[in-house]
Design a protein around this motif. Sequence first.
Motif, PDB file in Angstrom:
ATOM      1  N   THR A 127       0.793  -1.147   0.177  1.00  0.00           N
ATOM      2  CA  THR A 127      -0.159   0.099  -0.077  1.00  0.00           C
ATOM      3  C   THR A 127       0.771   1.124   0.197  1.00  0.00           C
ATOM      4  N   ARG A 128       2.115   0.988   0.242  1.00  0.00           N
ATOM      5  CA  ARG A 128       3.226   2.112   0.497  1.00  0.00           C
ATOM      6  C   ARG A 128       3.885   2.413  -0.960  1.00  0.00           C
ATOM      7  N   MET A 129       3.466   1.741  -2.115  1.00  0.00           N
ATOM      8  CA  MET A 129       4.303   1.867  -3.178  1.00  0.00           C
ATOM      9  C   MET A 129       4.451   3.275  -3.822  1.00  0.00           C
ATOM     10  N   ASP A 130       3.435   4.000  -3.594  1.00  0.00           N
ATOM     11  CA  ASP A 130       3.612   5.597  -3.876  1.00  0.00           C
ATOM     12  C   ASP A 130       4.951   6.132  -3.242  1.00  0.00           C
ATOM     13  N   ASP A 131       4.830   5.715  -1.945  1.00  0.00           N
ATOM     14  CA  ASP A 131       6.124   6.311  -1.097  1.00  0.00           C
ATOM     15  C   ASP A 131       7.206   5.969  -1.791  1.00  0.00           C
ATOM     16  N   PHE A 132       7.656   4.618  -2.016  1.00  0.00           N
ATOM     17  CA  PHE A 132       8.747   3.913  -2.776  1.00  0.00           C
ATOM     18  C   PHE A 132       9.173   5.005  -4.039  1.00  0.00           C
ATOM     19  N   LEU A 133       7.852   4.853  -4.963  1.00  0.00           N
ATOM     20  CA  LEU A 133       8.559   5.471  -6.106  1.00  0.00           C
ATOM     21  C   LEU A 133       8.720   7.108  -5.990  1.00  0.00           C
ATOM     22  N   ALA A 134       8.025   7.817  -4.966  1.00  0.00           N
ATOM     23  CA  ALA A 134       8.344   8.969  -4.665  1.00  0.00           C
ATOM     24  C   ALA A 134       9.827   9.242  -4.152  1.00  0.00           C
ATOM     25  N   TRP A 135      10.114   8.287  -3.316  1.00  0.00           N
ATOM     26  CA  TRP A 135      11.801   8.147  -2.996  1.00  0.00           C
ATOM     27  C   TRP A 135      12.633   8.031  -4.103  1.00  0.00           C
ATOM     28  N   VAL A 136      12.313   7.135  -4.990  1.00  0.00           N
ATOM     29  CA  VAL A 136      13.302   7.144  -6.225  1.00  0.00           C
ATOM     30  C   VAL A 136      13.261   8.552  -6.890  1.00  0.00           C
ATOM     31  N   THR A 137      12.216   8.985  -7.016  1.00  0.00           N
ATOM     32  CA  THR A 137      12.393  10.506  -7.606  1.00  0.00           C
ATOM     33  C   THR A 137      12.867  11.360  -7.057  1.00  0.00           C
ATOM     34  N   THR A 138      12.861  11.263  -5.456  1.00  0.00           N
ATOM     35  CA  THR A 138      13.491  12.279  -4.735  1.00  0.00           C
ATOM     36  C   THR A 138      15.288  12.230  -4.956  1.00  0.00           C
ATOM     37  N   LEU A 139      15.456  10.867  -4.876  1.00  0.00           N
ATOM     38  CA  LEU A 139      16.953  10.536  -5.104  1.00  0.00           C
ATOM     39  C   LEU A 139      17.466  10.897  -6.354  1.00  0.00           C
ATOM     40  N   ARG A 140      16.736  10.589  -7.324  1.00  0.00           N
ATOM     41  CA  ARG A 140      17.233  10.920  -8.725  1.00  0.00           C
ATOM     42  C   ARG A 140      17.288  12.651  -8.865  1.00  0.00           C
ATOM     43  N   ALA A 141      16.403  13.252  -8.151  1.00  0.00           N
ATOM     44  CA  ALA A 141      16.549  14.871  -8.218  1.00  0.00           C
ATOM     45  C   ALA A 141      17.563  15.422  -7.392  1.00  0.00           C
ATOM     46  N   LEU A 142      18.400  14.561  -6.567  1.00  0.00           N
ATOM     47  CA  LEU A 142      19.319  15.325  -5.675  1.00  0.00           C
ATOM     48  C   LEU A 142      20.397  15.722  -6.333  1.00  0.00           C
ATOM     49  N   PRO A 143      20.769  17.197  -5.983  1.00  0.00           N
ATOM     50  CA  PRO A 143      22.083  17.621  -6.589  1.00  0.00           C
ATOM     51  C   PRO A 143      23.314  16.868  -6.598  1.00  0.00           C
ATOM     52  N   GLU A 144      23.152  16.172  -5.338  1.00  0.00           N
ATOM     53  CA  GLU A 144      24.547  15.080  -5.042  1.00  0.00           C
ATOM     54  C   GLU A 144      24.709  14.292  -6.547  1.00  0.00           C
ATOM     55  N   LEU A 145      23.513  13.914  -7.247  1.00  0.00           N
ATOM     56  CA  LEU A 145      23.712  12.956  -8.235  1.00  0.00           C
ATOM     57  C   LEU A 145      23.622  13.548  -9.701  1.00  0.00           C
ATOM     58  N   ASP A 146      23.714  14.891  -9.664  1.00  0.00           N
ATOM     59  CA  ASP A 146      23.672  15.597 -10.895  1.00  0.00           C
ATOM     60  C   ASP A 146      24.749  15.107 -11.650  1.00  0.00           C
ATOM     61  N   GLY A 147      24.222  14.882 -13.048  1.00  0.00           N
ATOM     62  CA  GLY A 147      25.446  14.313 -14.232  1.00  0.00           C
ATOM     63  C   GLY A 147      25.666  12.892 -13.944  1.00  0.00           C
ATOM     64  N   ARG A 148      24.978  12.112 -12.919  1.00  0.00           N
ATOM     65  CA  ARG A 148      25.515  10.839 -12.871  1.00  0.00           C
ATOM     66  C   ARG A 148      24.027  10.083 -13.424  1.00  0.00           C
ATOM     67  N   GLU A 149      24.282   8.791 -13.898  1.00  0.00           N
ATOM     68  CA  GLU A 149      23.247   7.969 -13.949  1.00  0.00           C
ATOM     69  C   GLU A 149      23.052   7.079 -12.758  1.00  0.00           C
ATOM     70  N   MET A 150      21.559   7.046 -12.369  1.00  0.00           N
ATOM     71  CA  MET A 150      21.332   6.377 -11.079  1.00  0.00           C
ATOM     72  C   MET A 150      20.970   4.877 -11.328  1.00  0.00           C
ATOM     73  N   LEU A 151      21.596   3.898 -10.843  1.00  0.00           N
ATOM     74  CA  LEU A 151      21.303   2.529 -10.797  1.00  0.00           C
ATOM     75  C   LEU A 151      20.520   2.085  -9.699  1.00  0.00           C
ATOM     76  N   MET A 152      19.587   1.518  -9.855  1.00  0.00           N
ATOM     77  CA  MET A 152      18.809   0.745  -8.716  1.00  0.00           C
ATOM     78  C   MET A 152      18.389  -0.665  -8.886  1.00  0.00           C
ATOM     79  N   TRP A 153      18.288  -1.385  -7.863  1.00  0.00           N
ATOM     80  CA  TRP A 153      17.511  -2.657  -8.167  1.00  0.00           C
ATOM     81  C   TRP A 153      15.952  -2.825  -8.511  1.00  0.00           C
ATOM     82  N   GLY A 154      15.728  -3.848  -9.386  1.00  0.00           N
ATOM     83  CA  GLY A 154      14.463  -3.674  -9.786  1.00  0.00           C
ATOM     84  C   GLY A 154      13.380  -4.610  -9.036  1.00  0.00           C
ATOM     85  N   ASP A 155      13.655  -5.317  -7.881  1.00  0.00           N
ATOM     86  CA  ASP A 155      12.611  -6.584  -7.359  1.00  0.00           C
ATOM     87  C   ASP A 155      11.485  -5.765  -6.802  1.00  0.00           C
ATOM     88  N   MET A 156      11.621  -4.466  -6.405  1.00  0.00           N
ATOM     89  CA  MET A 156      10.564  -3.798  -5.716  1.00  0.00           C
ATOM     90  C   MET A 156       9.347  -3.412  -6.832  1.00  0.00           C
TER      91      MET A 156
END
Length: 575
Positions: free
Chosen positions: A242-271
Amino acid sequence: MTLLPVPRTLELTDRLVEMRPARRRIDSSLHPQGYEVRITSDDVELVGADEAGLFYGEATLAQLARLHDGRLPVGFVRDHPDLAVRGVMLDISRDKVPTMDSLQAVIDRLASLKVNQVQLYSEHTFAYQGHPEVHAVASPLDAAEIRQLDAFCRARHVELVPNQNCLGHMNRWLAHDRYRSLAIAPDGFVDPYGIARPPMTIEPGNPASLGLVRELLGELLPLFSSHRVHVGLDEAWELPATRMDDFLAWVTTLRALPELDGREMLMWGDMIAGRADQVARLPAGVTVCEWGYDDWHPFDDRCAVLAEAGVPFWVAPGTSSWLSILGRFTNARATCARAAAAALAHGGTGDLNTDWGDNGHLQQWVVSEPGLAYGAAVSWCHATNEDIDMDAALSMHVFEDPSGKLADAVLRLGDAHRLVTPQFPNMSTLVMNLYYPQFPVGRGLTAGLTTGELDAVDACLEDARAAVNGARSTRPDGAWLVDEVIYGIDLVSLLTRDSKARLRGDGTLASVSGDERAALGASLDELMERARALWLRRNRPGGLDDSLGWLRNVRAAYSSGRPDPTWGGLSVREA
């Protein structure tokens, strides 16, 4: 004649010429990372698509010379990779952190097999400056060592990718009072497999969780020249469906972090595996690593969903070394082949072969090498390597053993688990009583196991022992490899003795006589001392005590005849 990997075009004669430095040039019209080698009676020409292609061409020449006593066969080789990224992930968090010498030796060998990416899976084994309590007893890698490894990798056309889990698998952090408030389930939980766990996943809705992750990534990423980062996000079990929206929001938040600017973000696919609606919600700039470690894993179906959504993806099979002691090589081979085929079929761009250390990283390094070698081969060119002769390839290009006996022993042992009826995903049946001595033998999970099957296993072990005693590896660590094989044989021999003794009773340790348990305990004492010595040859001392805890638990069970009924988070009532 077997090369590793086997090139896609190989036209060689029986005529041999003296080895000489190749005339090298670059032709950018060749396939990226590709090369051509032409050997004549008076010349060796090497043409590479780029510097990486030249490096791989030299690796092939070195293998040809090894096969022909320093000479080269006249002929032609043309080759290029199927997949742009051919990586290996080594677990340095459960519990082995290799020494720098060990890591460099592994990277050298992987590069010679045309692997071009390495990741060091990390939960708590980097020395973050503001968090000493987390890595205090882990013997972590520090900033200077990461920079040194990064340069070492670059010189071999290997990309060292930063790796830090940023949601689940944070138990080494959440065990400390300072971080416990970040946990979704601070009092622990039961995972989908029925295992009781301590808190593992940080709460994505807590701003302090994001603050911690930003601090970690901000310190770690500048140490690497790679423009990628793996942020994990697997097995966040405390997050309900029931909290998959929260998970996907976390993915989007991480992707937008300035620390990750210019980097490809890798993540596991199981969730989000196989869920087209959730896959479609991933932000741009994310590459999904679809992992699976058994030969039935649905790589093809999962990759098809990712491809349909237009999401970049890699496959991530494994060596099947963990939770096995001796390996599960046929499973690893099939899993790696299926993964590479799925990537090719659906447009994947990478293959990240994994080597894990679940439950104390009790397997020896030699057990991982066949799966790493085969994974390197099929990720380079699936068509020419799916059916490669691994005995010959390992003997010549991995173990450097002209006798062939080391590879023979390791591959025999890697299929010993197949000699018994009960089989489990992601684990060898033969070691169930090592990891979970509270479970009875011959019923429940091991129903169908018989003394006759265990006798067949023992015969396999002794055949492998006879073979490895005749090995002649010329590697600098060749003697260590033999010691590691013999240790694995002796440990599993102890476990078959244990199982046979239980089968003479009602399957429990309580039904084994005190004298027999005392003899088992004495053998285990000697094995624990050898385990300590073998560990310290290749690894730092951090994590060793945790690892030996799994063996000490068995030792205590032999003494009392009453195993801890909840050891490892799995409860059982012995009847």
